[in-house]
Design a protein around this motif. Structure first.
Motif, PDB file in Angstrom:
ATOM      1  N   GLU A 179      -1.607   7.376   8.304  1.00 16.52           N
ATOM      2  CA  GLU A 179      -2.421   8.264   7.485  1.00 16.52           C
ATOM      3  C   GLU A 179      -3.243   9.161   8.375  1.00 16.52           C
ATOM      4  O   GLU A 179      -3.633   8.760   9.471  1.00 16.52           O
ATOM      5  CB  GLU A 179      -3.413   7.410   6.651  1.00 16.52           C
ATOM      6  CG  GLU A 179      -3.109   7.371   5.210  1.00 16.52           C
ATOM      7  CD  GLU A 179      -4.020   6.441   4.412  1.00 16.52           C
ATOM      8  OE1 GLU A 179      -5.154   6.162   4.817  1.00 16.52           O
ATOM      9  OE2 GLU A 179      -3.548   6.001   3.352  1.00 16.52           O
ATOM     10  N   LYS A 180      -3.558  10.329   7.872  1.00 15.78           N
ATOM     11  CA  LYS A 180      -4.529  11.168   8.552  1.00 15.78           C
ATOM     12  C   LYS A 180      -5.842  10.388   8.578  1.00 15.78           C
ATOM     13  O   LYS A 180      -6.244   9.806   7.579  1.00 15.78           O
ATOM     14  CB  LYS A 180      -4.683  12.469   7.757  1.00 15.78           C
ATOM     15  CG  LYS A 180      -5.657  13.439   8.353  1.00 15.78           C
ATOM     16  CD  LYS A 180      -5.059  14.193   9.512  1.00 15.78           C
ATOM     17  CE  LYS A 180      -6.129  14.922  10.301  1.00 15.78           C
ATOM     18  NZ  LYS A 180      -5.815  15.039  11.725  1.00 15.78           N
TER      19      LYS A 180
ATOM     20  N   ILE B 204     -19.012   6.472   5.929  1.00 18.59           N
ATOM     21  CA  ILE B 204     -18.481   5.161   6.360  1.00 18.59           C
ATOM     22  C   ILE B 204     -18.687   4.911   7.858  1.00 18.59           C
ATOM     23  O   ILE B 204     -18.525   3.802   8.317  1.00 18.59           O
ATOM     24  CB  ILE B 204     -16.985   4.983   6.010  1.00 18.59           C
ATOM     25  CG1 ILE B 204     -16.115   6.058   6.661  1.00 18.59           C
ATOM     26  CG2 ILE B 204     -16.770   4.972   4.509  1.00 18.59           C
ATOM     27  CD1 ILE B 204     -14.628   5.751   6.585  1.00 18.59           C
TER      28      ILE B 204
ATOM     29  N   LYS C 210      -1.887   1.876   9.519  1.00 19.15           N
ATOM     30  CA  LYS C 210      -2.353   0.876   8.551  1.00 19.15           C
ATOM     31  C   LYS C 210      -1.238  -0.083   8.148  1.00 19.15           C
ATOM     32  O   LYS C 210      -0.092   0.320   7.981  1.00 19.15           O
ATOM     33  CB  LYS C 210      -2.860   1.576   7.269  1.00 19.15           C
ATOM     34  CG  LYS C 210      -4.116   2.395   7.486  1.00 19.15           C
ATOM     35  CD  LYS C 210      -4.497   3.178   6.234  1.00 19.15           C
ATOM     36  CE  LYS C 210      -5.393   2.411   5.299  1.00 19.15           C
ATOM     37  NZ  LYS C 210      -5.942   3.286   4.222  1.00 19.15           N
TER      38      LYS C 210
ATOM     39  N   HIS D  90     -14.763  -1.761   8.624  1.00 22.76           N
ATOM     40  CA  HIS D  90     -14.077  -1.467   7.364  1.00 22.76           C
ATOM     41  C   HIS D  90     -14.394  -2.482   6.276  1.00 22.76           C
ATOM     42  O   HIS D  90     -13.669  -2.598   5.297  1.00 22.76           O
ATOM     43  CB  HIS D  90     -12.553  -1.377   7.549  1.00 22.76           C
ATOM     44  CG  HIS D  90     -12.151  -0.423   8.630  1.00 22.76           C
ATOM     45  ND1 HIS D  90     -12.497   0.905   8.601  1.00 22.76           N
ATOM     46  CD2 HIS D  90     -11.440  -0.600   9.771  1.00 22.76           C
ATOM     47  CE1 HIS D  90     -12.024   1.491   9.687  1.00 22.76           C
ATOM     48  NE2 HIS D  90     -11.383   0.604  10.415  1.00 22.76           N
TER      49      HIS D  90
ATOM     50  N   HIS E  84     -16.799   6.165   1.026  1.00 21.40           N
ATOM     51  CA  HIS E  84     -15.904   5.306   0.240  1.00 21.40           C
ATOM     52  C   HIS E  84     -16.461   5.261  -1.180  1.00 21.40           C
ATOM     53  O   HIS E  84     -17.558   4.761  -1.395  1.00 21.40           O
ATOM     54  CB  HIS E  84     -15.863   3.904   0.853  1.00 21.40           C
ATOM     55  CG  HIS E  84     -15.073   2.917   0.039  1.00 21.40           C
ATOM     56  ND1 HIS E  84     -13.913   2.322   0.482  1.00 21.40           N
ATOM     57  CD2 HIS E  84     -15.272   2.425  -1.215  1.00 21.40           C
ATOM     58  CE1 HIS E  84     -13.440   1.515  -0.456  1.00 21.40           C
ATOM     59  NE2 HIS E  84     -14.253   1.557  -1.504  1.00 21.40           N
TER      60      HIS E  84
ATOM     61  N   LEU F 167      -9.525  10.398   8.344  1.00 21.19           N
ATOM     62  CA  LEU F 167     -10.591  11.303   7.908  1.00 21.19           C
ATOM     63  C   LEU F 167     -11.832  11.004   8.760  1.00 21.19           C
ATOM     64  O   LEU F 167     -12.258   9.859   8.839  1.00 21.19           O
ATOM     65  CB  LEU F 167     -10.905  11.119   6.427  1.00 21.19           C
ATOM     66  CG  LEU F 167      -9.754  11.408   5.457  1.00 21.19           C
ATOM     67  CD1 LEU F 167     -10.234  11.279   4.007  1.00 21.19           C
ATOM     68  CD2 LEU F 167      -9.164  12.794   5.669  1.00 21.19           C
TER      69      LEU F 167
ATOM     70  N   GLU G 220      -6.372   2.888  -2.029  1.00 23.63           N
ATOM     71  CA  GLU G 220      -5.705   1.691  -2.549  1.00 23.63           C
ATOM     72  C   GLU G 220      -6.293   1.277  -3.892  1.00 23.63           C
ATOM     73  O   GLU G 220      -7.357   1.755  -4.295  1.00 23.63           O
ATOM     74  CB  GLU G 220      -5.808   0.511  -1.562  1.00 23.63           C
ATOM     75  CG  GLU G 220      -7.193  -0.066  -1.416  1.00 23.63           C
ATOM     76  CD  GLU G 220      -7.183  -1.455  -0.769  1.00 23.63           C
ATOM     77  OE1 GLU G 220      -6.135  -2.125  -0.748  1.00 23.63           O
ATOM     78  OE2 GLU G 220      -8.251  -1.884  -0.312  1.00 23.63           O
TER      79      GLU G 220
ATOM     80  N   GLN H  38     -20.447   0.220   5.721  1.00 27.66           N
ATOM     81  CA  GLN H  38     -19.403  -0.726   6.129  1.00 27.66           C
ATOM     82  C   GLN H  38     -19.502  -1.039   7.613  1.00 27.66           C
ATOM     83  O   GLN H  38     -19.944  -0.217   8.401  1.00 27.66           O
ATOM     84  CB  GLN H  38     -18.010  -0.114   5.911  1.00 27.66           C
ATOM     85  CG  GLN H  38     -17.686   0.271   4.497  1.00 27.66           C
ATOM     86  CD  GLN H  38     -16.265   0.811   4.369  1.00 27.66           C
ATOM     87  OE1 GLN H  38     -15.564   1.018   5.366  1.00 27.66           O
ATOM     88  NE2 GLN H  38     -15.833   1.050   3.144  1.00 27.66           N
TER      89      GLN H  38
ATOM     90  N   GLY I 200      -9.743  -4.865   5.771  1.00 17.94           N
ATOM     91  CA  GLY I 200      -9.894  -4.030   6.960  1.00 17.94           C
ATOM     92  C   GLY I 200      -9.044  -4.468   8.151  1.00 17.94           C
ATOM     93  O   GLY I 200      -9.191  -3.943   9.257  1.00 17.94           O
TER      94      GLY I 200
ATOM     95  N   GLU J  67      -9.700   2.814  -5.238  1.00 19.39           N
ATOM     96  CA  GLU J  67     -10.563   3.167  -4.104  1.00 19.39           C
ATOM     97  C   GLU J  67     -10.157   4.526  -3.540  1.00 19.39           C
ATOM     98  O   GLU J  67      -8.969   4.796  -3.344  1.00 19.39           O
ATOM     99  CB  GLU J  67     -10.454   2.101  -3.009  1.00 19.39           C
ATOM    100  CG  GLU J  67     -10.950   0.738  -3.478  1.00 19.39           C
ATOM    101  CD  GLU J  67     -11.135  -0.265  -2.343  1.00 19.39           C
ATOM    102  OE1 GLU J  67     -11.929  -1.190  -2.511  1.00 19.39           O
ATOM    103  OE2 GLU J  67     -10.484  -0.114  -1.278  1.00 19.39           O
TER     104      GLU J  67
ATOM    105  N   LYS K 217       0.805  -1.223   0.000  1.00 20.79           N
ATOM    106  CA  LYS K 217       0.000   0.000   0.000  1.00 20.79           C
ATOM    107  C   LYS K 217       0.835   1.268   0.000  1.00 20.79           C
ATOM    108  O   LYS K 217       0.402   2.306  -0.493  1.00 20.79           O
ATOM    109  CB  LYS K 217      -0.971  -0.029   1.163  1.00 20.79           C
ATOM    110  CG  LYS K 217      -1.978  -1.158   1.000  1.00 20.79           C
ATOM    111  CD  LYS K 217      -2.882  -1.243   2.187  1.00 20.79           C
ATOM    112  CE  LYS K 217      -4.304  -1.103   1.734  1.00 20.79           C
ATOM    113  NZ  LYS K 217      -5.209  -0.953   2.861  1.00 20.79           N
TER     114      LYS K 217
HETATM  115  P1  ADP Z   1      -8.339  -2.722   3.236  1.00 26.25           P
HETATM  116  O1  ADP Z   1      -7.357  -2.989   2.141  1.00 26.25           O
HETATM  117  O2  ADP Z   1      -8.003  -3.425   4.512  1.00 26.25           O
HETATM  118  O3  ADP Z   1      -9.761  -2.911   2.796  1.00 26.25           O
HETATM  119  P2  ADP Z   1      -8.506   0.173   2.785  1.00 26.25           P
HETATM  120  O4  ADP Z   1      -7.322   1.036   2.731  1.00 26.25           O
HETATM  121  O5  ADP Z   1      -9.164  -0.177   1.477  1.00 26.25           O
HETATM  122  O6  ADP Z   1      -8.164  -1.170   3.594  1.00 26.25           O
HETATM  123  O7  ADP Z   1      -9.599   0.826   3.718  1.00 26.25           O
HETATM  124  C1  ADP Z   1     -10.778   0.145   4.074  1.00 26.25           C
HETATM  125  C2  ADP Z   1     -11.729   1.101   4.769  1.00 26.25           C
HETATM  126  O8  ADP Z   1     -11.110   1.652   5.946  1.00 26.25           O
HETATM  127  C3  ADP Z   1     -12.139   2.314   3.952  1.00 26.25           C
HETATM  128  O9  ADP Z   1     -13.205   2.043   3.087  1.00 26.25           O
HETATM  129  C4  ADP Z   1     -12.519   3.271   5.069  1.00 26.25           C
HETATM  130  O10 ADP Z   1     -13.766   2.918   5.614  1.00 26.25           O
HETATM  131  C5  ADP Z   1     -11.480   3.006   6.126  1.00 26.25           C
HETATM  132  N1  ADP Z   1     -10.300   3.888   5.971  1.00 26.25           N
HETATM  133  C6  ADP Z   1      -9.151   3.620   5.299  1.00 26.25           C
HETATM  134  N2  ADP Z   1      -8.297   4.669   5.345  1.00 26.25           N
HETATM  135  C7  ADP Z   1      -8.895   5.631   6.074  1.00 26.25           C
HETATM  136  C8  ADP Z   1      -8.528   6.961   6.498  1.00 26.25           C
HETATM  137  N3  ADP Z   1      -7.336   7.509   6.203  1.00 26.25           N
HETATM  138  N4  ADP Z   1      -9.425   7.663   7.259  1.00 26.25           N
HETATM  139  C9  ADP Z   1     -10.617   7.128   7.588  1.00 26.25           C
HETATM  140  N5  ADP Z   1     -11.023   5.894   7.225  1.00 26.25           N
HETATM  141  C10 ADP Z   1     -10.184   5.141   6.488  1.00 26.25           C
END
Ligand code: ADP
Length: 448
Positions: A200-201, A436, A158, A235, A208, A203, A287, A232, A165, A275, A116
């Motif tokens: 990551e910050k 989300i 992360k 996640h 999504h 949010l 991602e 969701q 998730g 995404e 990632k």
């Molecule tokens: P995975 O590969 O485990 O599915 P993702 O990076 O696609 O992880 O993120 C999955 C979910 O996690 C997103 O759809 C969102 O709900 C939450 N998420 C990921 N990054 C952030 C972020 N920087 N701030 C807030 N929520 C996040």
């Protein structure tokens, strides 16, 4: 032209792949574990090969057994489906080295997007906006602290190898950073055998939104619009819809163009999904999935295009044969993921399905490998059916979805059907104004 395709997967997606092959006149080989010998895809495929005992590592992740099955049946290509080996670059490489076509992108593209941190770096270079965060991996707390302090809390830790998730933890304050980082690392180590993390910050309240893309081997790239997957839990997506109820036509066009441009410059081939989180009118890449996704039918419903057929065509080297302007978007679609799990505790509920009845009628599609008397094995994912409904408008779609969920009968195992019924009736969901965070706070309120 492929004559025969081996489907290296199970459940509803194996059946979905078989159906596309069948319509194209391509013979299918279903591989299965001993737990799945009665599976629908196994029954319908032209040939089937048992590749091992129930645990996935001995069957659906057993690369030598899958390759042997391809060799003995004389398959031309292998479709990895979703999950299992779909994002395993080593598998993609071995498949090609043995003279079969891997139906998916190049191993190099799987690798870069599977990491990632590398994926984010690549997207930044391609001019795609990403969530602000650490410049790569943070090795320890001493490295993490200044990054998090500078960014401001809350921050999200992360896993570099993340998926589903897992390996993701929020630190709301500086005091929480150390504990949450250890937790994220431990979870990542257990799930992926790799405990590298980045920051990551976080949010606070995004949606999504993801873009479905398709690229052939001749430099042509198109998108099939966006899917909003903001409903969701932990996640993980539960309900997906297209188009997003909150995007303007201008924002839709912009993110579509940005995504196809990036994918074209990447030299990517096959289907893929970028995404994003979307908040206050801005997109932030999180991602890219280098495979078909569970929610692909909602894009099919509003464009009328069979994405698996397209995936097979580009894997055979065919040019797309159409441009972006020829993809017409029509109507609204929503998908509900029906899982064999307890509706309140979410504990998986495998067992025998005594009776199964799928809804039907105009605009209703059910992707499921269930039948009366089928036994849901305890070894795999609990997704057992996807109810996908299309309407000319979102309101029509919601009404059709509500009546389809009423018609659906699955008895013998517990499912989350009642949860979907409640979601579809909920005013916040119906208004389209959810993020989300919505489902989790809604669940917390309901259980209070
Ligand atoms: P995975 O590969 O485990 O599915 P993702 O990076 O696609 O992880 O993120 C999955 C979910 O996690 C997103 O759809 C969102 O709900 C939450 N998420 C990921 N990054 C952030 C972020 N920087 N701030 C807030 N929520 C996040």
């Amino acid at each position: 032209m492929f004559r025969k395709v081996l489907i290296a997967n199970r459940g509803e997606i194996a059946l979905r792949l078989h159906r596309a092959c069948r319509e194209m006149g391509i013979h299918t080989v279903a591989v299965h574990s001993t737990a799945d010998s009665e599976a629908m895809a196994v029954r319908l495929a032209d040939e089937s090969v048992c590749i091992g005992p129930p645990p996935a590592r001995d069957s659906y992740l057993n690369i030598p057994a899958i390759l042997s099955a391809a060799a003995v049946t004389g398959a031309d290509a292998i479709h990895p489906g979703i999950g299992f080996l779909a994002e395993n670059s080593r598998f993609a490489k071995i498949v090609e080295e043995h003279g079969f076509t891997f139906i998916g992108p190049s191993p190099a593209h799987i690798d870069v997007m599977g990491d990632k941190v590398a994926a984010k770096r690549t997207m930044i270079e391609l001019g795609v906006p990403t969530v602000p965060g650490s410049d790569g991996v943070v090795e320890d707390l001493d490295e993490a602290r200044p990054v998090a302090d500078a960014m401001g809390y809350p921050v999200l830790i992360k896993a570099v190898a993340g998926g589903g998730g897992r390996g993701m933890k929020v630190a709301w304050t500086a005091e929480e950073l150390s504990t949450q980082m250890s937790l994220a690392r431990a979870e990542a180590r257990a799930a992926f055998g790799d405990d590298s993390v980045y920051i990551e910050k976080y949010l606070p309240d995004p949606r999504h939104i993801e873009v479905q893309i398709l690229a052939d081997q001749h430099g042509n790239v198109v998108h099939f619009g966006e899917r909003d997957c903001s409903v969701q839990r932990r996640h993980q997506k539960l309900v997906e819809e297209a188009p997003s109820p909150v995007l303007s036509a201008a924002a839709r066009a912009e993110i579509g163009r940005l995504s196809t441009d990036a994918v074209r410059r990447l030299g990517y081939r096959g289907v893929g999904t970028l995404e994003f989180l979307y908040q206050d009118g801005a997109f932030y890449f999180i991602e890219m999935n280098t495979r078909l996704q569970v929610e692909h039918p909602v894009s099919e419903a509003i464009t009328g295009v069979d994405l698996v057929r397209e995936q097979l065509r580009v894997a055979m080297g065919e040019p797309l044969g159409y441009g972006q302007e020829e993809i017409a978007f029509d109507g609204h679609a929503i998908e509900c993921r029906i899982n064999a799990e307890h509706p309140e505790t979410f504990i998986p509920s495998p067992g025998r399905v005594n009776s199964y009845h799928a809804p039907g009628g105009l605009g209703v599609r059910v992707d499921s490998a269930l039948y009366d008397g089928y036994t849901v094995p305890p070894y795999y994912d609990s997704l057992i059916a996807k109810v996908i409904v299309r309407g000319r408008s979102r309101d029509e779609c919601l009404a059709r979805l509500a009546r389809s969920l009423e018609e659906l009968v699955i008895s013998g195992v517990a499912t989350n059907q009642a949860l979907h019924v409640a979601i579809v009736q909920d005013p916040a969901f119906r208004s389209g104004q959810y993020t989300i965070r919505w489902l989790e706070s809604w669940l917390a309120e309901r259980s209070a």
